[in-house]
Design a protein around this motif. Structure first.
Motif, PDB file in Angstrom:
ATOM      1  N   VAL A  60       0.843  -1.196   0.000  1.00  0.00           N
ATOM      2  CA  VAL A  60       0.000   0.000   0.000  1.00  0.00           C
ATOM      3  C   VAL A  60       0.881   1.249   0.000  1.00  0.00           C
ATOM      4  O   VAL A  60       0.638   2.193  -0.758  1.00  0.00           O
ATOM      5  CB  VAL A  60      -0.963   0.003   1.209  1.00  0.00           C
ATOM      6  N   TYR A  61       1.909   1.241   0.831  1.00  0.00           N
ATOM      7  CA  TYR A  61       2.828   2.387   0.845  1.00  0.00           C
ATOM      8  C   TYR A  61       3.515   2.549  -0.504  1.00  0.00           C
ATOM      9  O   TYR A  61       3.720   3.666  -0.973  1.00  0.00           O
ATOM     10  CB  TYR A  61       3.866   2.239   1.957  1.00  0.00           C
ATOM     11  N   GLU A  62       3.888   1.441  -1.142  1.00  0.00           N
ATOM     12  CA  GLU A  62       4.504   1.515  -2.468  1.00  0.00           C
ATOM     13  C   GLU A  62       3.538   2.117  -3.477  1.00  0.00           C
ATOM     14  O   GLU A  62       3.933   2.910  -4.336  1.00  0.00           O
ATOM     15  CB  GLU A  62       4.943   0.127  -2.926  1.00  0.00           C
ATOM     16  N   THR A  71      -0.665  15.400  -1.132  1.00  0.00           N
ATOM     17  CA  THR A  71      -0.784  15.583   0.306  1.00  0.00           C
ATOM     18  C   THR A  71      -1.662  14.459   0.848  1.00  0.00           C
ATOM     19  O   THR A  71      -2.588  14.005   0.179  1.00  0.00           O
ATOM     20  CB  THR A  71      -1.415  16.938   0.663  1.00  0.00           C
ATOM     21  N   VAL A  72      -1.337  14.016   2.042  1.00  0.00           N
ATOM     22  CA  VAL A  72      -2.029  12.874   2.630  1.00  0.00           C
ATOM     23  C   VAL A  72      -2.744  13.315   3.897  1.00  0.00           C
ATOM     24  O   VAL A  72      -2.153  13.975   4.747  1.00  0.00           O
ATOM     25  CB  VAL A  72      -1.030  11.730   2.948  1.00  0.00           C
ATOM     26  N   GLN A  73      -4.009  12.958   4.004  1.00  0.00           N
ATOM     27  CA  GLN A  73      -4.777  13.174   5.227  1.00  0.00           C
ATOM     28  C   GLN A  73      -4.952  11.820   5.893  1.00  0.00           C
ATOM     29  O   GLN A  73      -5.495  10.901   5.291  1.00  0.00           O
ATOM     30  CB  GLN A  73      -6.144  13.786   4.924  1.00  0.00           C
ATOM     31  N   VAL A  74      -4.453  11.704   7.117  1.00  0.00           N
ATOM     32  CA  VAL A  74      -4.582  10.475   7.888  1.00  0.00           C
ATOM     33  C   VAL A  74      -5.669  10.727   8.917  1.00  0.00           C
ATOM     34  O   VAL A  74      -5.564  11.650   9.727  1.00  0.00           O
ATOM     35  CB  VAL A  74      -3.257  10.105   8.585  1.00  0.00           C
ATOM     36  N   GLU A 114       2.520   7.427  10.596  1.00  0.00           N
ATOM     37  CA  GLU A 114       3.244   8.679  10.387  1.00  0.00           C
ATOM     38  C   GLU A 114       4.732   8.442  10.186  1.00  0.00           C
ATOM     39  O   GLU A 114       5.368   9.126   9.374  1.00  0.00           O
ATOM     40  CB  GLU A 114       3.020   9.610  11.574  1.00  0.00           C
ATOM     41  N   LYS A 115       5.291   7.489  10.907  1.00  0.00           N
ATOM     42  CA  LYS A 115       6.711   7.164  10.757  1.00  0.00           C
ATOM     43  C   LYS A 115       7.003   6.738   9.322  1.00  0.00           C
ATOM     44  O   LYS A 115       7.957   7.190   8.696  1.00  0.00           O
ATOM     45  CB  LYS A 115       7.090   6.054  11.732  1.00  0.00           C
ATOM     46  N   LYS A 116       6.145   5.873   8.776  1.00  0.00           N
ATOM     47  CA  LYS A 116       6.339   5.397   7.408  1.00  0.00           C
ATOM     48  C   LYS A 116       6.130   6.530   6.394  1.00  0.00           C
ATOM     49  O   LYS A 116       6.879   6.642   5.416  1.00  0.00           O
ATOM     50  CB  LYS A 116       5.389   4.226   7.122  1.00  0.00           C
ATOM     51  N   LEU A 117       5.127   7.371   6.612  1.00  0.00           N
ATOM     52  CA  LEU A 117       4.899   8.503   5.706  1.00  0.00           C
ATOM     53  C   LEU A 117       6.061   9.483   5.739  1.00  0.00           C
ATOM     54  O   LEU A 117       6.422  10.060   4.712  1.00  0.00           O
ATOM     55  CB  LEU A 117       3.578   9.206   6.045  1.00  0.00           C
ATOM     56  N   ASP A 118       6.661   9.670   6.913  1.00  0.00           N
ATOM     57  CA  ASP A 118       7.861  10.514   7.026  1.00  0.00           C
ATOM     58  C   ASP A 118       9.010   9.935   6.204  1.00  0.00           C
ATOM     59  O   ASP A 118       9.713  10.668   5.513  1.00  0.00           O
ATOM     60  CB  ASP A 118       8.302  10.642   8.484  1.00  0.00           C
ATOM     61  N   GLU A 119       9.186   8.621   6.287  1.00  0.00           N
ATOM     62  CA  GLU A 119      10.246   7.955   5.524  1.00  0.00           C
ATOM     63  C   GLU A 119      10.061   8.159   4.027  1.00  0.00           C
ATOM     64  O   GLU A 119      11.031   8.251   3.278  1.00  0.00           O
ATOM     65  CB  GLU A 119      10.276   6.455   5.833  1.00  0.00           C
ATOM     66  N   ARG A 126      -2.855  14.780  10.260  1.00  0.00           N
ATOM     67  CA  ARG A 126      -3.524  13.693  10.966  1.00  0.00           C
ATOM     68  C   ARG A 126      -4.689  14.236  11.765  1.00  0.00           C
ATOM     69  O   ARG A 126      -4.711  15.403  12.132  1.00  0.00           O
ATOM     70  CB  ARG A 126      -2.556  12.967  11.867  1.00  0.00           C
ATOM     71  N   LYS A 127      -5.642  13.343  11.984  1.00  0.00           N
ATOM     72  CA  LYS A 127      -6.832  13.746  12.717  1.00  0.00           C
ATOM     73  C   LYS A 127      -7.432  12.523  13.378  1.00  0.00           C
ATOM     74  O   LYS A 127      -7.507  11.459  12.765  1.00  0.00           O
ATOM     75  CB  LYS A 127      -7.836  14.379  11.758  1.00  0.00           C
TER      76      LYS A 127
END
Length: 182
Positions: A60-62, A71-74, A114-119, A126-127
């Motif tokens: 999914v991350y790939e 931009t990503v909204q979590v 968030e850690k993975k999105l930062d990478e 985030r919300k």
């Protein structure tokens, strides 16, 4: 569907003969129109989670990393109906305890995401929200180009239903944007 019509006409010209129009009509739901063949531009992604969502897989991350400028909204949704039910049956103190535990669980879950999105160098927000899980995501997804959601969102998957029937099916049926269901 002009060029696709020509391709089908050539392919079935000698095979189907006069039945070509019947074949085309019978299978038209399976052919993509020229508009559907265009890959939509993805500038914003909505990642929706809840207590039942499984861990986001590397695949999914790939997939979303293909849209690295998006931009990503979590969002982590806590069922407001359950909170109200606890409040009405067990009282305010039990409801507050439930609320605190759910928020703590959400924080832990979102930290990993968030850690993975930062990478991956994504810009994200985030919300943690309270609401009806299906309605909240359906309404919020209108603002985004892509929805990413777990097939377990809303409830546990069972042996007979590998997708959470009451919630995920309802969301996917009403969202008109692309959806990644993992």
């Amino acid at each position: 569907m002009g060029w696709l019509h020509d391709i089908i006409l050539r392919k079935f010209n000698n095979i189907a003969g006069t039945r070509y129009e019947e074949i085309l009509k019978a299978y038209e739901n399976f052919f993509l129109t020229e508009e559907e063949l265009v890959i939509p531009e993805i500038n914003s992604v909505l990642l929706a989670f809840d207590r039942f969502s499984c861990k986001v897989s590397e695949e999914v991350y790939e997939t979303i990393s293909a849209f690295n400028e998006a931009t990503v909204q979590v969002v982590y949704v806590i069922d407001e109906g359950v909170l109200k039910m606890i409040q009405e049956t067990l009282g305010e103190e039990a409801a507050e305890e439930f609320r605190e535990k759910e928020i703590a669980f959400a924080e832990t879950f979102l930290r990993d995401v968030e850690k993975k999105l930062d990478e991956l160098n994504f810009k994200f927000n985030r919300k943690i929200a309270f609401g009806d899980k299906a309605e909240y995501v359906k309404d919020l997804s209108k603002e985004y180009d892509l929805l990413v959601i777990s097939r377990r969102y809303g409830s546990e998957a069972t042996k007979t239903h590998r997708v959470s029937p009451p919630v995920v099916f309802r969301i996917v049926q009403h969202v008109e944007k692309p959806v990644v269901l993992y």
